[in-house]
Motif scaffolding. Sequence first.
Motif, short mmCIF file in Angstrom:
data_model
loop_
_atom_site.label_atom_id
_atom_site.label_comp_id
_atom_site.label_asym_id
_atom_site.label_seq_id
_atom_site.Cartn_x
_atom_site.Cartn_y
_atom_site.Cartn_z
N LEU A 75 42.40 -22.71 58.99
CA LEU A 75 43.05 -24.02 59.05
C LEU A 75 43.80 -24.22 60.35
N ARG A 76 44.40 -23.16 60.86
CA ARG A 76 45.15 -23.27 62.11
C ARG A 76 44.24 -23.72 63.25
N ALA A 77 43.10 -23.08 63.38
CA ALA A 77 42.15 -23.45 64.44
C ALA A 77 41.59 -24.85 64.20
N SER A 78 41.40 -25.20 62.94
CA SER A 78 40.77 -26.48 62.59
C SER A 78 41.62 -27.67 63.00
N ILE A 79 42.94 -27.50 63.02
CA ILE A 79 43.80 -28.63 63.39
C ILE A 79 44.30 -28.51 64.84
N GLY A 80 43.69 -27.59 65.59
CA GLY A 80 43.97 -27.51 67.01
C GLY A 80 45.19 -26.71 67.40
N MET A 81 45.70 -25.89 66.48
CA MET A 81 46.85 -25.05 66.83
C MET A 81 46.38 -23.75 67.46
N ARG A 82 47.15 -23.27 68.43
CA ARG A 82 46.82 -22.02 69.08
C ARG A 82 47.36 -20.83 68.30
N SER A 83 46.66 -19.74 68.39
CA SER A 83 47.15 -18.50 67.79
C SER A 83 48.36 -18.00 68.54
N THR A 84 49.28 -17.39 67.81
CA THR A 84 50.48 -16.84 68.45
C THR A 84 50.23 -15.44 69.00
#
Length: 316
Positions: A75-84
Amino acid sequence: MATILDSVNQRTQLVGENRLELLIFKLNSHQLFAINVFKVREVVKVPTLNCLPGSHSHVKGVASIRGTSIPVIDLRASIGMRSTGIDELSNLIVTEYNGTVQAFLVGQVMNIVNMTWKDIQPPPDQVGKNNFLTAICQIKREDVDQLVGIIDVEKVLANIIDYNIKISDALLNNEVSQKLQGHKILIVDDSPTARNLIKSTLMQLGIEVIEANNGQQAYDLLDRWCHVGKTVTDEILMMFTDAEMPEMDGYRLTHKVRHDPRMSNLYITLNTSLSGNFNEAMTEKVGCNKFISKFQPDLIVEVVHNRLLEKLAIES
């Protein structure tokens, strides 16, 4: 975490009262996100995932959960958030949308909060059309107000699943379809993606679509027409409405329309990614004419056909 969802079946009764419960979770160390509990089957720790070569980059594999193979979406990648850079995604939220089951890979799952749709607001216009939120709200945690983004899951899935909006030739070339040119239909949904799917289907028939982002906006439009002496059923052939929306949900919208003598005979179809017997019961209770449990282009057209035939029969 399974204990959080033990009473979900009882909690779904809140939907008919313009209320909802949100499952709060994190995708990084601090931001809070949510989805409606009513769409959640269960929450589990991430099991071993089996790779699917050639699958979408956001699909991280398939998990076997209770004997069923379920695709797992980051879900993180799907909404365009970068990995920490730290592997914080350790839970799966198993959901059902539009008749399909999928699991979303998330971080810490916090708790469930009880809200009213009046407390849920659309995201500000300034965030742009490409955001992945249908709404925002504030919750109090440790005496501090925190902002929560409610995920537009339909948009997330539409970027992965190729939804087919093609109408069958038999329906498209039907005599009734030829009579729909120029008719207007109101679509009420907080998800632009969901609205566009129905809109793209109806426009193939020459239907003009009017859009509203939530139940309050739709009711205000109907009320304005009535206030200036217009007849709602002359302005639009019918209305499609989602169930869960900010400010006023589809059940409450239908209830208000049915109890307003100026517009009570409006034909209303509940079209929602939420499925199950509960929705069918609520459809009957609040007075919807039809319930469609997922996006089905031919069924949408059949409902419109039946409504037009009913209208023509009354006028003849």
